[in-house]
Design a protein around this motif. Structure first.
Motif, PDB file in Angstrom:
ATOM      1  N   MET A 128      20.858  29.076  14.817  1.00 23.93           N
ATOM      2  CA  MET A 128      22.058  28.774  14.026  1.00 23.93           C
ATOM      3  C   MET A 128      22.794  30.044  13.628  1.00 23.93           C
ATOM      4  O   MET A 128      24.036  30.084  13.642  1.00 23.93           O
ATOM      5  CB  MET A 128      21.657  27.978  12.780  1.00 23.93           C
ATOM      6  N   PHE A 129      22.055  31.095  13.297  1.00 23.15           N
ATOM      7  CA  PHE A 129      22.706  32.340  12.896  1.00 23.15           C
ATOM      8  C   PHE A 129      23.317  33.070  14.089  1.00 23.15           C
ATOM      9  O   PHE A 129      24.301  33.790  13.926  1.00 23.15           O
ATOM     10  CB  PHE A 129      21.697  33.253  12.185  1.00 23.15           C
ATOM     11  N   TYR A 130      22.729  32.890  15.268  1.00 23.54           N
ATOM     12  CA  TYR A 130      23.256  33.583  16.444  1.00 23.54           C
ATOM     13  C   TYR A 130      24.400  32.823  17.100  1.00 23.54           C
ATOM     14  O   TYR A 130      25.255  33.423  17.753  1.00 23.54           O
ATOM     15  CB  TYR A 130      22.132  33.799  17.465  1.00 23.54           C
ATOM     16  N   LEU A 131      24.454  31.521  16.920  1.00 18.45           N
ATOM     17  CA  LEU A 131      25.423  30.678  17.621  1.00 18.45           C
ATOM     18  C   LEU A 131      26.872  31.130  17.446  1.00 18.45           C
ATOM     19  O   LEU A 131      27.633  31.151  18.428  1.00 18.45           O
ATOM     20  CB  LEU A 131      25.262  29.225  17.167  1.00 18.45           C
ATOM     21  N   PRO A 132      27.344  31.499  16.234  1.00 19.63           N
ATOM     22  CA  PRO A 132      28.753  31.924  16.116  1.00 19.63           C
ATOM     23  C   PRO A 132      29.111  33.124  16.973  1.00 19.63           C
ATOM     24  O   PRO A 132      30.282  33.306  17.325  1.00 19.63           O
ATOM     25  CB  PRO A 132      28.881  32.258  14.622  1.00 19.63           C
ATOM     26  N   ALA A 133      28.116  33.950  17.338  1.00 15.27           N
ATOM     27  CA  ALA A 133      28.406  35.154  18.118  1.00 15.27           C
ATOM     28  C   ALA A 133      28.777  34.836  19.552  1.00 15.27           C
ATOM     29  O   ALA A 133      29.395  35.673  20.231  1.00 15.27           O
ATOM     30  CB  ALA A 133      27.212  36.099  18.078  1.00 15.27           C
ATOM     31  N   VAL A 134      28.406  33.651  20.055  1.00 15.24           N
ATOM     32  CA  VAL A 134      28.693  33.306  21.451  1.00 15.24           C
ATOM     33  C   VAL A 134      29.996  32.515  21.592  1.00 15.24           C
ATOM     34  O   VAL A 134      30.412  32.214  22.702  1.00 15.24           O
ATOM     35  CB  VAL A 134      27.527  32.511  22.077  1.00 15.24           C
ATOM     36  N   ILE A 135      30.629  32.179  20.468  1.00 16.28           N
ATOM     37  CA  ILE A 135      31.913  31.474  20.531  1.00 16.28           C
ATOM     38  C   ILE A 135      33.004  32.476  20.897  1.00 16.28           C
ATOM     39  O   ILE A 135      33.086  33.549  20.294  1.00 16.28           O
ATOM     40  CB  ILE A 135      32.235  30.802  19.180  1.00 16.28           C
ATOM     41  N   PRO A 136      33.858  32.183  21.883  1.00 14.89           N
ATOM     42  CA  PRO A 136      34.937  33.124  22.243  1.00 14.89           C
ATOM     43  C   PRO A 136      35.803  33.477  21.048  1.00 14.89           C
ATOM     44  O   PRO A 136      36.008  32.660  20.137  1.00 14.89           O
ATOM     45  CB  PRO A 136      35.724  32.344  23.309  1.00 14.89           C
ATOM     46  N   GLY A 137      36.309  34.711  21.043  1.00 11.97           N
ATOM     47  CA  GLY A 137      37.053  35.209  19.897  1.00 11.97           C
ATOM     48  C   GLY A 137      38.276  34.383  19.550  1.00 11.97           C
ATOM     49  O   GLY A 137      38.543  34.117  18.374  1.00 11.97           O
ATOM     50  N   VAL A 138      39.032  33.954  20.567  1.00 15.96           N
ATOM     51  CA  VAL A 138      40.242  33.175  20.307  1.00 15.96           C
ATOM     52  C   VAL A 138      39.887  31.814  19.707  1.00 15.96           C
ATOM     53  O   VAL A 138      40.515  31.358  18.744  1.00 15.96           O
ATOM     54  CB  VAL A 138      41.053  33.003  21.605  1.00 15.96           C
ATOM     55  N   ALA A 139      38.876  31.151  20.275  1.00 12.37           N
ATOM     56  CA  ALA A 139      38.449  29.854  19.752  1.00 12.37           C
ATOM     57  C   ALA A 139      37.950  29.982  18.324  1.00 12.37           C
ATOM     58  O   ALA A 139      38.241  29.144  17.463  1.00 12.37           O
ATOM     59  CB  ALA A 139      37.357  29.265  20.645  1.00 12.37           C
ATOM     60  N   SER A 140      37.208  31.044  18.050  1.00 10.83           N
ATOM     61  CA  SER A 140      36.718  31.276  16.689  1.00 10.83           C
ATOM     62  C   SER A 140      37.873  31.498  15.718  1.00 10.83           C
ATOM     63  O   SER A 140      37.863  30.983  14.591  1.00 10.83           O
ATOM     64  CB  SER A 140      35.781  32.486  16.688  1.00 10.83           C
ATOM     65  N   ALA A 141      38.887  32.254  16.147  1.00 13.59           N
ATOM     66  CA  ALA A 141      40.040  32.508  15.269  1.00 13.59           C
ATOM     67  C   ALA A 141      40.789  31.221  14.952  1.00 13.59           C
ATOM     68  O   ALA A 141      41.241  31.018  13.823  1.00 13.59           O
ATOM     69  CB  ALA A 141      40.972  33.517  15.939  1.00 13.59           C
ATOM     70  N   VAL A 142      40.920  30.327  15.934  1.00  9.05           N
ATOM     71  CA  VAL A 142      41.596  29.044  15.706  1.00  9.05           C
ATOM     72  C   VAL A 142      40.821  28.216  14.684  1.00  9.05           C
ATOM     73  O   VAL A 142      41.414  27.587  13.788  1.00  9.05           O
ATOM     74  CB  VAL A 142      41.762  28.284  17.026  1.00  9.05           C
ATOM     75  N   LEU A 143      39.505  28.206  14.788  1.00  6.25           N
ATOM     76  CA  LEU A 143      38.681  27.467  13.826  1.00  6.25           C
ATOM     77  C   LEU A 143      38.826  28.051  12.424  1.00  6.25           C
ATOM     78  O   LEU A 143      38.922  27.304  11.436  1.00  6.25           O
ATOM     79  CB  LEU A 143      37.218  27.490  14.263  1.00  6.25           C
ATOM     80  N   PHE A 185      30.412  36.298   9.680  1.00  7.81           N
ATOM     81  CA  PHE A 185      29.804  35.071  10.185  1.00  7.81           C
ATOM     82  C   PHE A 185      29.476  35.167  11.673  1.00  7.81           C
ATOM     83  O   PHE A 185      28.680  34.370  12.178  1.00  7.81           O
ATOM     84  CB  PHE A 185      30.734  33.882   9.943  1.00  7.81           C
ATOM     85  N   ALA A 186      30.077  36.116  12.367  1.00  6.72           N
ATOM     86  CA  ALA A 186      29.824  36.281  13.807  1.00  6.72           C
ATOM     87  C   ALA A 186      28.962  37.505  14.081  1.00  6.72           C
ATOM     88  O   ALA A 186      29.074  38.130  15.139  1.00  6.72           O
ATOM     89  CB  ALA A 186      31.146  36.387  14.553  1.00  6.72           C
ATOM     90  N   ALA A 187      28.101  37.861  13.133  1.00  3.00           N
ATOM     91  CA  ALA A 187      27.261  39.057  13.266  1.00  3.00           C
ATOM     92  C   ALA A 187      25.931  38.758  13.938  1.00  3.00           C
ATOM     93  O   ALA A 187      24.949  39.466  13.725  1.00  3.00           O
ATOM     94  CB  ALA A 187      27.029  39.681  11.891  1.00  3.00           C
ATOM     95  N   GLY A 188      25.882  37.697  14.743  1.00  2.00           N
ATOM     96  CA  GLY A 188      24.625  37.272  15.350  1.00  2.00           C
ATOM     97  C   GLY A 188      24.000  38.294  16.276  1.00  2.00           C
ATOM     98  O   GLY A 188      22.775  38.444  16.312  1.00  2.00           O
ATOM     99  N   THR A 189      24.819  39.025  17.030  1.00  2.00           N
ATOM    100  CA  THR A 189      24.273  40.024  17.948  1.00  2.00           C
ATOM    101  C   THR A 189      23.545  41.118  17.186  1.00  2.00           C
ATOM    102  O   THR A 189      22.440  41.531  17.558  1.00  2.00           O
ATOM    103  CB  THR A 189      25.391  40.628  18.808  1.00  2.00           C
ATOM    104  N   GLY A 190      24.156  41.582  16.099  1.00  2.00           N
ATOM    105  CA  GLY A 190      23.502  42.597  15.273  1.00  2.00           C
ATOM    106  C   GLY A 190      22.219  42.078  14.647  1.00  2.00           C
ATOM    107  O   GLY A 190      21.232  42.807  14.526  1.00  2.00           O
ATOM    108  N   ILE A 191      22.222  40.804  14.254  1.00  2.00           N
ATOM    109  CA  ILE A 191      21.028  40.196  13.668  1.00  2.00           C
ATOM    110  C   ILE A 191      19.879  40.206  14.671  1.00  2.00           C
ATOM    111  O   ILE A 191      18.735  40.558  14.328  1.00  2.00           O
ATOM    112  CB  ILE A 191      21.331  38.759  13.198  1.00  2.00           C
ATOM    113  N   ILE A 192      20.166  39.828  15.912  1.00  2.00           N
ATOM    114  CA  ILE A 192      19.126  39.788  16.940  1.00  2.00           C
ATOM    115  C   ILE A 192      18.561  41.188  17.198  1.00  2.00           C
ATOM    116  O   ILE A 192      17.340  41.384  17.334  1.00  2.00           O
ATOM    117  CB  ILE A 192      19.676  39.190  18.244  1.00  2.00           C
ATOM    118  N   LEU A 193      19.428  42.194  17.254  1.00  2.00           N
ATOM    119  CA  LEU A 193      18.964  43.558  17.497  1.00  2.00           C
ATOM    120  C   LEU A 193      18.108  44.070  16.343  1.00  2.00           C
ATOM    121  O   LEU A 193      17.049  44.683  16.555  1.00  2.00           O
ATOM    122  CB  LEU A 193      20.166  44.480  17.723  1.00  2.00           C
ATOM    123  N   TYR A 194      18.562  43.821  15.119  1.00  2.00           N
ATOM    124  CA  TYR A 194      17.774  44.227  13.951  1.00  2.00           C
ATOM    125  C   TYR A 194      16.431  43.501  13.933  1.00  2.00           C
ATOM    126  O   TYR A 194      15.396  44.088  13.598  1.00  2.00           O
ATOM    127  CB  TYR A 194      18.527  43.923  12.666  1.00  2.00           C
TER     128      TYR A 194
END
Length: 324
Positions: A128-143, A185-194
């Protein structure tokens, strides 16, 4: 009957140097070269050639429709001394980076520490925490536009406490913090690395510290932070590079493509340098000038990345390099 004086090692060396072995090596090299050929062609066509062509175009006046006209360093002079819009876009980009880089780094570190605990349904939480990181930037901005709108979820939430609806993206004091919230909210990549770095810390270090009477905070500062400092450095460098190239959120949320003066609104608060580059190239058709902006941006990014890497000698710990 005499015994042979050749050792097994000598026989092996002879076999390794045999013509058959050499032919096999060349064959394997040829096969390997064929496998990487698509990448070599793609890199040459879409990176190396454009890289050097942009240097040439930055020294010309070029609008695509006509042949490039050599102007030397005139684009750079105009950019630095005669274009306040570009200078202000650089300042805005720095403001955003100063807000967003530490916020996203700390958010990713905080949630990675939480996700490193022994919890029920841990795999689900991590997903759940990583999922926002895989949403495309434009789609995320629209949401997020729906979240920050006057009748959006955020205004409904604060309305429960009696607050009036707020125009988050139309106010110069809140638009950049709104972008920072989106990126946190889209910091999932950093979370996985940490998280990977945290799980690589030997448990014996924490056990020894507990025996010595160290509390949770001391263990975090003295053990956790130094041991994951290489990942902190990596996330810091990549975050600086990404934030100095911010574009999607400003283009989608605060720029009306049908009304050019509103780009980077409100009042230029989100007019990032990459938005200025896009405007120069694809709206004004000044591709030579846009190339000059891209190289100025490249130099700025290189300087900041070099400063961060230089400073790492003082705070990054590498266990296999005798300390820092």
């Amino acid at each position: 009957m005499t015994r042979s004086t050749k050792s097994p090692q000598a026989d092996m060396k002879l076999k390794e140097g045999s013509p058959m072995k050499w032919k096999m090596s060349r064959k394997e090299a040829a096969i390997g070269f064929l496998f990487i050929m698509p990448w070599i062609l793609g890199c040459s066509m879409f990176f190396i050639r454009p890289f050097f062509m942009s240097i040439y175009y930055s020294l010309t006046e070029y609008d695509v429709l006509s042949a490039p006209k050599w102007v030397g360093f005139q684009n750079y002079k105009s950019l630095i001394f005669n274009d306040p819009e570009t200078i202000s876009s650089i300042v805005v980009t720095f403001k955003f980076a100063l807000l967003n880089v530490p916020a996203t780094l700390l958010t990713a570190l905080f949630f990675s520490v939480l996700l490193n605990q022994k919890l029920k349904g841990l795999s689900l939480w991590r997903t759940m925490f990583y999922l926002p990181a895989v949403i495309p930037g434009v789609a995320s901005a629209v949401l997020w536009r729906l979240v920050f709108s006057e009748g959006g979820i955020l205004n409904r939430f604060i309305g429960m406490f009696g607050a009036e609806p707020f125009h988050w993206l139309e106010n110069t004091s809140t638009v950049l913090p709104s972008f920072v919230i989106m990126n946190c909210f889209a910091a999932g990549t950093g979370i996985i690395l940490y998280l990977g770095a945290l799980q690589g810390i030997p448990s014996i270090l924490y056990e020894s510290a507990k025996i010595d009477g160290a509390g949770s905070w001391v263990r975090f500062i003295k053990i956790t932070i130094p041991m994951i400092s290489p990942i902190i450095l990596f996330n810091l460098v990549t975050s600086v590079i990404a934030n100095l190239q911010a574009f999607e959120q400003a283009y989608v949320l605060t720029s009306n493509t049908n009304d050019l003066p509103t780009w980077g609104g409100p009042n230029g608060a989100t007019f990032f340098i990459f938005l200025k580059l896009y405007k120069s190239a694809f709206v004004d058709y000044q591709f030579g000038y846009a190339s000059a902006i891209s190289w100025v941006l490249f130099i700025i990014i290189a300087i900041f990345a070099a400063l961060v890497l230089r400073s790492s000698r003082a705070w990054v710990y590498y266990e296999n390099m005798k300390g820092r």
